[in-house]
Design a protein around this motif. Structure first.
Motif, PDB file in Angstrom:
ATOM      1  N   SER A   1       0.857  -1.192   0.000  1.00 41.15           N
ATOM      2  CA  SER A   1       0.000   0.000   0.000  1.00 41.15           C
ATOM      3  C   SER A   1       0.889   1.236   0.000  1.00 41.15           C
ATOM      4  CB  SER A   1      -0.898  -0.003   1.230  1.00 41.15           C
ATOM      5  OG  SER A   1      -0.107   0.121   2.404  1.00 41.15           O
ATOM      6  N   GLY A   2       0.269   2.391  -0.229  1.00 40.85           N
ATOM      7  CA  GLY A   2       1.022   3.632  -0.150  1.00 40.85           C
ATOM      8  C   GLY A   2       1.636   4.070  -1.455  1.00 40.85           C
ATOM      9  N   THR A   3       2.459   5.101  -1.363  1.00 41.29           N
ATOM     10  CA  THR A   3       2.976   5.754  -2.561  1.00 41.29           C
ATOM     11  C   THR A   3       4.489   5.718  -2.696  1.00 41.29           C
ATOM     12  OG1 THR A   3       3.014   7.863  -1.380  1.00 41.29           O
ATOM     13  CG2 THR A   3       1.010   7.335  -2.613  1.00 41.29           C
ATOM     14  N   ILE A   4       5.169   4.998  -1.809  1.00 38.81           N
ATOM     15  CA  ILE A   4       6.638   5.030  -1.837  1.00 38.81           C
ATOM     16  C   ILE A   4       7.246   3.784  -2.471  1.00 38.81           C
ATOM     17  CG2 ILE A   4       6.800   6.541   0.168  1.00 38.81           C
ATOM     18  CD1 ILE A   4       7.534   4.056   1.833  1.00 38.81           C
ATOM     19  N   PHE A   5       6.407   2.868  -2.929  1.00 36.94           N
ATOM     20  CA  PHE A   5       6.911   1.588  -3.426  1.00 36.94           C
ATOM     21  C   PHE A   5       7.958   1.790  -4.510  1.00 36.94           C
ATOM     22  CE2 PHE A   5       6.696  -2.940  -4.129  1.00 36.94           C
ATOM     23  CZ  PHE A   5       6.979  -3.099  -5.471  1.00 36.94           C
ATOM     24  N   SER A   6       7.654   2.616  -5.490  1.00 36.34           N
ATOM     25  CA  SER A   6       8.521   2.723  -6.667  1.00 36.34           C
ATOM     26  C   SER A   6       9.900   3.300  -6.344  1.00 36.34           C
ATOM     27  CB  SER A   6       7.844   3.565  -7.745  1.00 36.34           C
ATOM     28  OG  SER A   6       7.673   4.898  -7.295  1.00 36.34           O
ATOM     29  N   ILE A   7      10.039   3.974  -5.223  1.00 29.04           N
ATOM     30  CA  ILE A   7      11.322   4.589  -4.873  1.00 29.04           C
ATOM     31  C   ILE A   7      11.995   3.877  -3.709  1.00 29.04           C
ATOM     32  CG2 ILE A   7      10.773   6.856  -5.810  1.00 29.04           C
ATOM     33  CD1 ILE A   7      10.045   7.768  -3.005  1.00 29.04           C
ATOM     34  N   SER A   8      11.515   2.668  -3.419  1.00 29.46           N
ATOM     35  CA  SER A   8      12.044   1.886  -2.295  1.00 29.46           C
ATOM     36  C   SER A   8      12.777   0.652  -2.782  1.00 29.46           C
ATOM     37  CB  SER A   8      10.893   1.455  -1.387  1.00 29.46           C
ATOM     38  OG  SER A   8      10.200   2.568  -0.852  1.00 29.46           O
ATOM     39  N   VAL A   9      13.645   0.156  -1.911  1.00 31.49           N
ATOM     40  CA  VAL A   9      14.215  -1.170  -2.113  1.00 31.49           C
ATOM     41  C   VAL A   9      13.210  -2.174  -1.554  1.00 31.49           C
ATOM     42  CG1 VAL A   9      16.102  -2.738  -1.561  1.00 31.49           C
ATOM     43  CG2 VAL A   9      16.562  -0.291  -1.892  1.00 31.49           C
ATOM     44  N   VAL A  10      12.878  -3.175  -2.327  1.00 28.76           N
ATOM     45  CA  VAL A  10      11.952  -4.206  -1.866  1.00 28.76           C
ATOM     46  C   VAL A  10      12.629  -5.557  -2.022  1.00 28.76           C
ATOM     47  CG1 VAL A  10       9.802  -2.955  -2.198  1.00 28.76           C
ATOM     48  CG2 VAL A  10      10.820  -4.155  -4.128  1.00 28.76           C
ATOM     49  N   GLY A  11      12.260  -6.466  -1.137  1.00 25.09           N
ATOM     50  CA  GLY A  11      12.924  -7.754  -1.198  1.00 25.09           C
ATOM     51  C   GLY A  11      12.217  -8.821  -0.401  1.00 25.09           C
ATOM     52  N   TRP A  12      12.853  -9.973  -0.396  1.00 21.24           N
ATOM     53  CA  TRP A  12      12.345 -11.149   0.316  1.00 21.24           C
ATOM     54  C   TRP A  12      13.404 -11.668   1.274  1.00 21.24           C
ATOM     55  CZ3 TRP A  12       7.378 -12.748  -0.221  1.00 21.24           C
ATOM     56  CH2 TRP A  12       6.659 -12.254  -1.306  1.00 21.24           C
TER      57      TRP A  12
ATOM     58  N   ALA B   1      16.615 -12.175  -1.570  1.00 25.63           N
ATOM     59  CA  ALA B   1      16.870 -11.343  -2.740  1.00 25.63           C
ATOM     60  C   ALA B   1      16.231  -9.983  -2.538  1.00 25.63           C
ATOM     61  CB  ALA B   1      16.294 -11.989  -4.006  1.00 25.63           C
ATOM     62  N   ASP B   2      16.827  -8.974  -3.142  1.00 28.45           N
ATOM     63  CA  ASP B   2      16.153  -7.679  -3.159  1.00 28.45           C
ATOM     64  C   ASP B   2      16.398  -6.975  -4.488  1.00 28.45           C
ATOM     65  OD1 ASP B   2      18.450  -5.983  -0.854  1.00 28.45           O
ATOM     66  OD2 ASP B   2      18.612  -6.316  -3.008  1.00 28.45           O
ATOM     67  N   ILE B   3      15.623  -5.910  -4.713  1.00 24.42           N
ATOM     68  CA  ILE B   3      15.700  -5.166  -5.963  1.00 24.42           C
ATOM     69  C   ILE B   3      15.482  -3.695  -5.642  1.00 24.42           C
ATOM     70  CG2 ILE B   3      13.246  -5.699  -6.424  1.00 24.42           C
ATOM     71  CD1 ILE B   3      13.971  -5.654  -9.437  1.00 24.42           C
TER      72      ILE B   3
ATOM     73  N   GLY C   1      16.054   1.130  -9.226  1.00 23.75           N
ATOM     74  CA  GLY C   1      16.600   1.102 -10.578  1.00 23.75           C
ATOM     75  C   GLY C   1      16.596  -0.265 -11.213  1.00 23.75           C
ATOM     76  N   GLY C   2      16.098  -1.249 -10.478  1.00 24.56           N
ATOM     77  CA  GLY C   2      16.017  -2.604 -11.010  1.00 24.56           C
ATOM     78  C   GLY C   2      17.251  -3.460 -10.757  1.00 24.56           C
ATOM     79  N   ILE C   3      18.175  -2.959  -9.987  1.00 27.61           N
ATOM     80  CA  ILE C   3      19.372  -3.751  -9.670  1.00 27.61           C
ATOM     81  C   ILE C   3      19.022  -4.771  -8.598  1.00 27.61           C
ATOM     82  CG2 ILE C   3      21.713  -3.665  -8.740  1.00 27.61           C
ATOM     83  CD1 ILE C   3      21.945  -0.882  -9.984  1.00 27.61           C
ATOM     84  N   THR C   4      19.426  -6.001  -8.839  1.00 28.46           N
ATOM     85  CA  THR C   4      19.055  -7.094  -7.951  1.00 28.46           C
ATOM     86  C   THR C   4      20.249  -7.634  -7.173  1.00 28.46           C
ATOM     87  OG1 THR C   4      19.385  -8.698  -9.735  1.00 28.46           O
ATOM     88  CG2 THR C   4      17.167  -7.805  -9.454  1.00 28.46           C
ATOM     89  N   LYS C   5      19.931  -8.260  -6.051  1.00 28.47           N
ATOM     90  CA  LYS C   5      20.941  -8.909  -5.223  1.00 28.47           C
ATOM     91  C   LYS C   5      20.339 -10.212  -4.727  1.00 28.47           C
ATOM     92  CE  LYS C   5      21.679  -6.904  -1.327  1.00 28.47           C
ATOM     93  NZ  LYS C   5      22.081  -5.824  -0.418  1.00 28.47           N
TER      94      LYS C   5
ATOM     95  N   ALA D   1      21.049 -14.022  -2.427  1.00 27.31           N
ATOM     96  CA  ALA D   1      21.871 -14.878  -1.585  1.00 27.31           C
ATOM     97  C   ALA D   1      22.532 -15.929  -2.473  1.00 27.31           C
ATOM     98  CB  ALA D   1      21.002 -15.565  -0.534  1.00 27.31           C
ATOM     99  N   ASP D   2      23.747 -16.321  -2.114  1.00 21.48           N
ATOM    100  CA  ASP D   2      24.468 -17.292  -2.928  1.00 21.48           C
ATOM    101  C   ASP D   2      23.681 -18.590  -3.076  1.00 21.48           C
ATOM    102  OD1 ASP D   2      27.836 -16.431  -1.745  1.00 21.48           O
ATOM    103  OD2 ASP D   2      26.579 -15.571  -3.328  1.00 21.48           O
ATOM    104  N   SER D   3      22.944 -18.953  -2.042  1.00 24.47           N
ATOM    105  CA  SER D   3      22.246 -20.236  -2.041  1.00 24.47           C
ATOM    106  C   SER D   3      21.089 -20.295  -3.039  1.00 24.47           C
ATOM    107  CB  SER D   3      21.713 -20.537  -0.637  1.00 24.47           C
ATOM    108  OG  SER D   3      20.825 -19.514  -0.214  1.00 24.47           O
ATOM    109  N   VAL D   4      20.642 -19.152  -3.544  1.00 25.02           N
ATOM    110  CA  VAL D   4      19.493 -19.151  -4.457  1.00 25.02           C
ATOM    111  C   VAL D   4      19.842 -18.646  -5.854  1.00 25.02           C
ATOM    112  CG1 VAL D   4      17.956 -18.783  -2.483  1.00 25.02           C
ATOM    113  CG2 VAL D   4      18.615 -16.836  -3.909  1.00 25.02           C
ATOM    114  N   LYS D   5      21.076 -18.212  -6.043  1.00 27.48           N
ATOM    115  CA  LYS D   5      21.469 -17.696  -7.364  1.00 27.48           C
ATOM    116  C   LYS D   5      21.272 -18.757  -8.431  1.00 27.48           C
ATOM    117  CE  LYS D   5      24.866 -14.231  -5.970  1.00 27.48           C
ATOM    118  NZ  LYS D   5      26.311 -13.868  -5.892  1.00 27.48           N
ATOM    119  N   GLY D   6      20.674 -18.340  -9.538  1.00 32.66           N
ATOM    120  CA  GLY D   6      20.419 -19.258 -10.638  1.00 32.66           C
ATOM    121  C   GLY D   6      19.127 -20.029 -10.506  1.00 32.66           C
ATOM    122  N   ARG D   7      18.496 -19.971  -9.337  1.00 33.22           N
ATOM    123  CA  ARG D   7      17.229 -20.692  -9.124  1.00 33.22           C
ATOM    124  C   ARG D   7      16.061 -19.731  -8.880  1.00 33.22           C
ATOM    125  NH1 ARG D   7      16.577 -23.825  -4.773  1.00 33.22           N
ATOM    126  NH2 ARG D   7      18.033 -22.653  -3.440  1.00 33.22           N
TER     127      ARG D   7
END
Length: 115
Positions: free
Chosen positions: A25-36, A49-51, A54-58, A60-66
């Motif tokens: 909810s709210g209006t700050i989503f597009s300018i925030s870092v969001v992740g799991w 993972a987070d994004i 600007g769409g840059i992602t990060k 955890a090593d254990s989930v990369k590629g999956r």
């Protein structure tokens, strides 16, 4: 105040896939870092993972590629596509929104991967 609502968890066999969604909810989503993040029994909560805005992602090593994280700013929603799931991926998955060091959390959704 931001509210985050997760969906998409469940029970899946090893090797299977799930897609988690988190609507904000709210209006700050597009300018925030969001992740799991996830927390397994007896373990600390960890970043999956987070994004950023600007769409840059990060990942955890254990989930990369999956796992793949993505966001749709028009829908205020972040997704986590989880493929090739393993029993070690079993955890409660939490959506997170970070805005200028202020954190908001969803209620969590259970993901269980059977062997």
């Amino acid at each position: 105040q931001v509210q985050l609502v997760e969906s998409g968890g469940g029970l899946v066999q090893a090797g299977g896939s799930l897609r988690l969604s988190c609507a904000a909810s709210g209006t700050i989503f597009s300018i925030s870092v969001v992740g799991w993040y996830r927390q397994a029994p007896g373990k600390q909560r960890e970043l999956v993972a987070d994004i950023n805005s600007g769409g840059i992602t990060k990942y955890a090593d254990s989930v990369k590629g999956r796992f793949t994280i993505s966001r749709d700013n028009a829908k205020n929603t972040v997704y986590l596509q989880m493929n090739s799931l393993e029993p070690d991926d079993t955890a409660v998955y939490y959506c997170n929104l970070n805005f200028f060091r202020k954190n908001f959390w969803g209620q969590g959704t259970q993901v269980t991967v059977s062997a």
